[in-house]
Design a protein around this motif. Structure first.
Motif, PDB file in Angstrom:
ATOM      1  N   GLN A 179      -6.933   9.111 -13.723  1.00 65.13           N
ATOM      2  CA  GLN A 179      -7.789   7.850 -13.407  1.00 65.13           C
ATOM      3  C   GLN A 179      -8.458   7.526 -14.731  1.00 65.13           C
ATOM      4  OE1 GLN A 179      -8.660  10.944 -11.338  1.00 65.13           O
ATOM      5  NE2 GLN A 179      -6.590  10.356 -10.110  1.00 65.13           N
ATOM      6  N   SER A 222     -10.808   1.987 -11.779  1.00 63.03           N
ATOM      7  CA  SER A 222     -10.147   0.874 -10.971  1.00 63.03           C
ATOM      8  C   SER A 222      -8.647   1.273 -11.154  1.00 63.03           C
ATOM      9  CB  SER A 222     -10.471  -0.440 -11.502  1.00 63.03           C
ATOM     10  OG  SER A 222      -9.950  -0.529 -12.875  1.00 63.03           O
ATOM     11  N   LEU A 223      -8.190   2.295 -12.044  1.00 63.39           N
ATOM     12  CA  LEU A 223      -6.789   2.632 -12.474  1.00 63.39           C
ATOM     13  C   LEU A 223      -6.387   3.865 -11.874  1.00 63.39           C
ATOM     14  CD1 LEU A 223      -4.214   1.274 -13.680  1.00 63.39           C
ATOM     15  CD2 LEU A 223      -5.099   2.312 -15.952  1.00 63.39           C
ATOM     16  N   ASP A 224      -5.295   4.012 -10.959  1.00 65.10           N
ATOM     17  CA  ASP A 224      -4.774   5.338 -10.519  1.00 65.10           C
ATOM     18  C   ASP A 224      -3.260   5.266 -11.222  1.00 65.10           C
ATOM     19  OD1 ASP A 224      -6.918   6.192  -9.274  1.00 65.10           O
ATOM     20  OD2 ASP A 224      -6.066   6.143  -7.486  1.00 65.10           O
ATOM     21  N   VAL A 225      -3.002   6.545 -11.781  1.00 67.77           N
ATOM     22  CA  VAL A 225      -1.518   6.756 -12.428  1.00 67.77           C
ATOM     23  C   VAL A 225      -1.122   7.918 -11.662  1.00 67.77           C
ATOM     24  CG1 VAL A 225      -0.106   6.927 -14.635  1.00 67.77           C
ATOM     25  CG2 VAL A 225      -2.088   5.591 -14.499  1.00 67.77           C
ATOM     26  N   VAL A 233       1.712   3.378 -10.522  1.00 66.70           N
ATOM     27  CA  VAL A 233       0.524   3.061 -10.922  1.00 66.70           C
ATOM     28  C   VAL A 233      -0.170   1.889  -9.997  1.00 66.70           C
ATOM     29  CG1 VAL A 233      -0.626   1.709 -13.127  1.00 66.70           C
ATOM     30  CG2 VAL A 233       1.567   3.131 -13.371  1.00 66.70           C
ATOM     31  N   GLU A 234      -1.444   2.074  -9.644  1.00 67.37           N
ATOM     32  CA  GLU A 234      -1.848   1.164  -8.688  1.00 67.37           C
ATOM     33  C   GLU A 234      -3.557   0.797  -9.794  1.00 67.37           C
ATOM     34  OE1 GLU A 234      -2.907   2.126  -5.019  1.00 67.37           O
ATOM     35  OE2 GLU A 234      -0.854   1.969  -4.466  1.00 67.37           O
ATOM     36  N   TRP A 235      -3.685  -0.785  -9.796  1.00 70.82           N
ATOM     37  CA  TRP A 235      -4.618  -1.181 -10.401  1.00 70.82           C
ATOM     38  C   TRP A 235      -5.356  -2.105  -9.666  1.00 70.82           C
ATOM     39  CZ3 TRP A 235      -4.102  -4.604 -15.656  1.00 70.82           C
ATOM     40  CH2 TRP A 235      -5.319  -4.969 -16.012  1.00 70.82           C
ATOM     41  N   SER A 253       0.577  -3.096  -8.135  1.00 77.98           N
ATOM     42  CA  SER A 253       1.026  -1.697  -8.048  1.00 77.98           C
ATOM     43  C   SER A 253       2.443  -2.000  -8.740  1.00 77.98           C
ATOM     44  CB  SER A 253       1.440  -1.493  -6.437  1.00 77.98           C
ATOM     45  OG  SER A 253       0.153  -1.526  -5.579  1.00 77.98           O
TER      46      SER A 253
END
Length: 771
Positions: free
Chosen positions: A230, A234-237, A307-309, A317
């Motif tokens: 993270q 706001s960003l998950d990888v 990836v989710e932003w 996504s």
């Protein structure tokens, strides 16, 4: 953006509800737990999503020692997976294509959002899963083409922030062991990792009397590493890499079966005592004197980047997938003791790259949407060497196929009145495909290509048909083509296809219920047949479906019970089917029109303190509305009543299909009791059942599997403080022997078949530790 998951194996025992599990929230002791789902790419309550699905938790798969999709499918109504000599048959609501390297399945498989369309990829074991979902009906909008009958949506476990893990060992008496393990935790404040491994060391359930060994043996190591990061709030990888390696001793649990009328018939001595050709735990194949040895090697690599932003009011996504596998195997093509056919080498390699971009609105107003783009490219190479002893020939086959797919899709949800919602799904896709196939003939005894010979010594098998001892090469090849459907050839082609698939769902919420109606469409691309032995059997056309469904989901007994019901009707055009030609190969043909309709019912009920009853049952009516020119069954006891004027083909119009039992389902009774300071006792009694169904696409009445029920039972004990657990698991306690697939035995008399047999009774000891 992390969703904490708490999965209860009892709650998820058998649920034909709606969607996959993202979270389980505990209610009070007198209410069932509420399940949140993500089958529509959003986290939603199971009672709010108008789909029919079975969801099985990863913990339940481990506790019941379920290591493959075949065994899992036997517990789920209107769903079947069975192995064949070429891969796997995946059928849902009676709809499926069968195995052929030339096409994808009618039921699409997705792992962590990435499509796996090849039959052999079903071999990858269940490694550290969070859940396994079975979605029924066309899933074109969000999952794409090749989901005309449904989709399998599989999600692996994600890393945790706190240090945690488990180790489970299952030892199956007279078979072998399975080990599952994982460790997970935070490396830094914004970086987590999870490593998992499954090791399978099994001898096999069957004893091969010719090879003097147990089969089908599995020696495999399956491992996965998952990293999550993270870099921003706001960003998950998430990056996942899985590597699979498996060696097999014996490929399929296939054995010869003969109709009783042949027991005293004057047959060639090479067939031995055909009265022993019955379903049981003995295999009788593979002639070591001829160098025959069934074995296989499978290797696969899977890379997945998610990836989710969070863009505030929207989520962007990205799902990127790369996968490849190689499969090398050999197997006894006739599956019996006679020297008829043997596939001395089958080499398959596959590569795929896919990319999906998706934007989703927050699901917090009357109007919401999901829209995206999809791209995929694949390469397949397949070759094999088949010995055909009666023809004194080897038939080398080579097949290559490349495809590119692009798609754009969107789903719009609108609450047009209080408690009413309409959902419109749209997907447009384009696929470009090219392929080539070459089949040659080589004289087995000399190793000389038949094309290089001026004349051919006619084998005794064909001399018995009235042919002379020697024929010019061109005339001999003409006989093989006209009489046996076997010809040397080389073909290639290119094709482009465009499909538009809309869907519409309307739902209405009540205080303790939800009702819905839906209309959805689906399509599966046409393509090129990899296994046909005639040049004319080359292309096949796309299949299409329109499906209608209405259902309701009820909460009963003040939350202590729920009941779900779905009524469906599906109309197919040009359903792709793979059929054995009865001699030396398979071919693909399109069934003109077929229909599938039925009712699916499932529910859960907290019947008393610590006791829960759950189950599912389905009624299915599948029929070919129009299917002329189909292969007739070949039997010594029965004669087809639907023979066409040609005398060679049959009309299946009005007939049912393979893997379409009228009734199927399962029932679970679970008991959980805590005692002492920190001990927990668990008990599970499970019954799975199916009514009569055909195991062969030609609807041979002799190879139909009669209706059956199987009983499984598990006792478990766990120390909740230390994390240790032990259990005793029994499967198929009544030792019911059943057949999952069958086909004619190549070059054998009518009434002889190769049949795939499912395991009998097994007892497993389990020990585990969680922290």
């Amino acid at each position: 953006m992390h969703t904490k998951t708490k999965i209860n194996a009892i709650t998820l025992g058998i649920i034909l509800a709606t969607g996959s599990m993202a979270e389980v929230k505990a209610a009070d002791d007198k209410e069932l737990e509420v399940i949140l789902v993500s089958a529509q790419k959003r986290v939603e309550s199971v009672k709010d999503v108008p789909l029919s699905i079975t969801a099985i938790s990863g913990k339940e798969l481990q506790s019941k020692n379920i290591n493959d999709s075949e065994e899992l499918s036997s517990r789920i109504a209107n769903f079947n997976i069975s192995q064949s000599g070429q891969g796997y048959n995946i059928t849902m609501r009676g709809l499926g294509s069968g195995p052929n390297q030339g096409f994808e399945q009618t039921v699409g498989t997705y792992v962590d959002g990435v499509y796996r369309g090849r039959a052999y990829q079903m071999r990858s074991a269940f490694v550290d899963l969070e859940r396994f979902e079975v979605l029924r009906g066309p899933q074109s909008t969000l999952f794409g083409k090749n989901t005309t009958a449904g989709a399998l949506n599989i999600t692996s476990a994600a890393p945790t922030e706190e240090l945690s893990g488990y180790a489970n060992l299952s030892y199956e008496l007279n078979n072998g062991s399975t080990f599952d393990g994982a460790i997970s935790g935070g490396v830094t404040e914004h970086f987590q990792a999870r490593a998992a491994v499954k090791v399978i060391d099994q001898d096999g359930y069957f004893y091969n009397t010719l090879q003097k060994r147990d089969e089908v043996g599995r020696d495999g190591v399956f491992s996965r590493l998952t990293l999550t990061w993270q870099p921003l709030e706001s960003l998950d990888v998430s990056l996942k890499y899985q590597h699979d390696e498996e060696d097999n001793i014996g490929i399929t649990p296939s054995q010869p079966v003969a109709e009783p009328v042949l027991y005293n018939a004057p047959l060639p001595a090479v067939f031995g005592d055909v009265s022993s050709y019955v379903i049981g735990d003995k295999l009788n194949k593979g002639l070591s004197t001829l160098g025959e040895n069934e074995q296989g090697e499978f290797k696969a690599d899977y890379w997945t980047l998610n990836v989710e932003w969070d863009l505030s009011q929207h989520v962007l996504s990205s799902v990127t997938g790369w996968q490849d596998y190689t499969m090398l195997q050999s197997n006894d093509g006739d599956h019996g003791p006679a020297p008829l056919t043997y596939r001395q080498a089958s080499d398959e390699s596959f590569q795929q790259f896919s990319q999906e971009l998706r934007i989703s609105s927050y699901n917090d107003g009357p109007f919401n949407y999901i829209a995206g783009l999809y791209f995929q490219t694949t390469e397949l190479d397949f070759s094999e060497l088949y010995r055909i002893y009666p023809l004194n020939a080897i038939g080398p086959r080579d097949y290559q196929s490349d495809s590119d797919t692009q798609a754009v899709f969107a789903k719009f949800d609108y609450q047009f009145a209080p408690n009413w919602q309409a959902s419109l799904g749209l997907r447009y896709s384009q696929e470009d495909k090219s392929a080539s196939r070459r089949l040659s003939m080589i004289e087995l005894s000399s190793g000389t290509p038949i094309n290089d010979m001026a004349q051919v010594n006619v084998p005794a098998t064909l001399q018995a048909m009235g042919l002379p001892a020697v024929l010019p090469t061109s005339m001999y090849l003409g006989v093989l083509s006209s009489q046996l459907g076997l010809e040397q050839h080389q073909v290639n082609g290119e094709r482009d296809e465009n499909e538009f698939n809309p869907s519409l769902y309307i739902s209405r919420k009540f205080d303790d219920a939800m009702a819905y109606v839906s209309m959805s469409t689906g399509s599966k691309a046409g393509g090129y047949d990899a296994r046909a032995n005639l040049a004319s059997n080359w292309q096949f056309e796309p299949e299409k479906v329109i499906a209608y469904e209405m259902g309701a989901k009820f909460t009963l007994d003040d939350g202590a019970a729920d009941l779900n019901i779905a009524v469906f009707s599906m109309q197919f055009e040009d359903l792709q089917t793979s059929t054995f030609d009865g001699v030396a190969g398979f071919y693909v043909e399109n069934g003109a029109e077929s229909s599938s309709q039925g009712v699916e019912l499932d529910g859960r009920w907290l019947i008393a303190d610590n006791w829960q009853l759950s189950g599912n049952i389905a009624y299915l009516d599948f029929s070919w509305d129009e299917f002329t020119g189909a292969k007739c069954f070949n039997s010594a006891m029965y004669q087809p009543s639907n023979l066409e004027s040609s005398g060679k083909t049959c009309d299946l119009s009005g007939k049912t299909g393979a893997y379409a039992p009228k009734w199927s389902g399962s029932i679970n009774l679970d008991y959980i009791k805590e005692f002492g300071s920190a001990m927990e006792f668990t008990f599970n009694l499970e019954s799975e059942f199916k009514s009569r169904y055909f195991t062969n696409y030609d609807l041979n009445p002799y190879t139909a599997q009669s209706g059956y029920g199987k009983v499984n039972m598990r006792f478990g004990l766990m120390d909740l403080e230390s994390g240790w657990s032990v259990a005793l698991l029994g499967k198929n306690l009544t030792d019911k022997m059943t057949s999952s697939y069958s086909t004619d035995m190549s070059f054998a008399p009518s009434g002889m078949y190769a049949t795939w047999v499912e395991p009998g009774r097994s007892i497993t000891l389990q020990a585990g530790y969680r922290f």
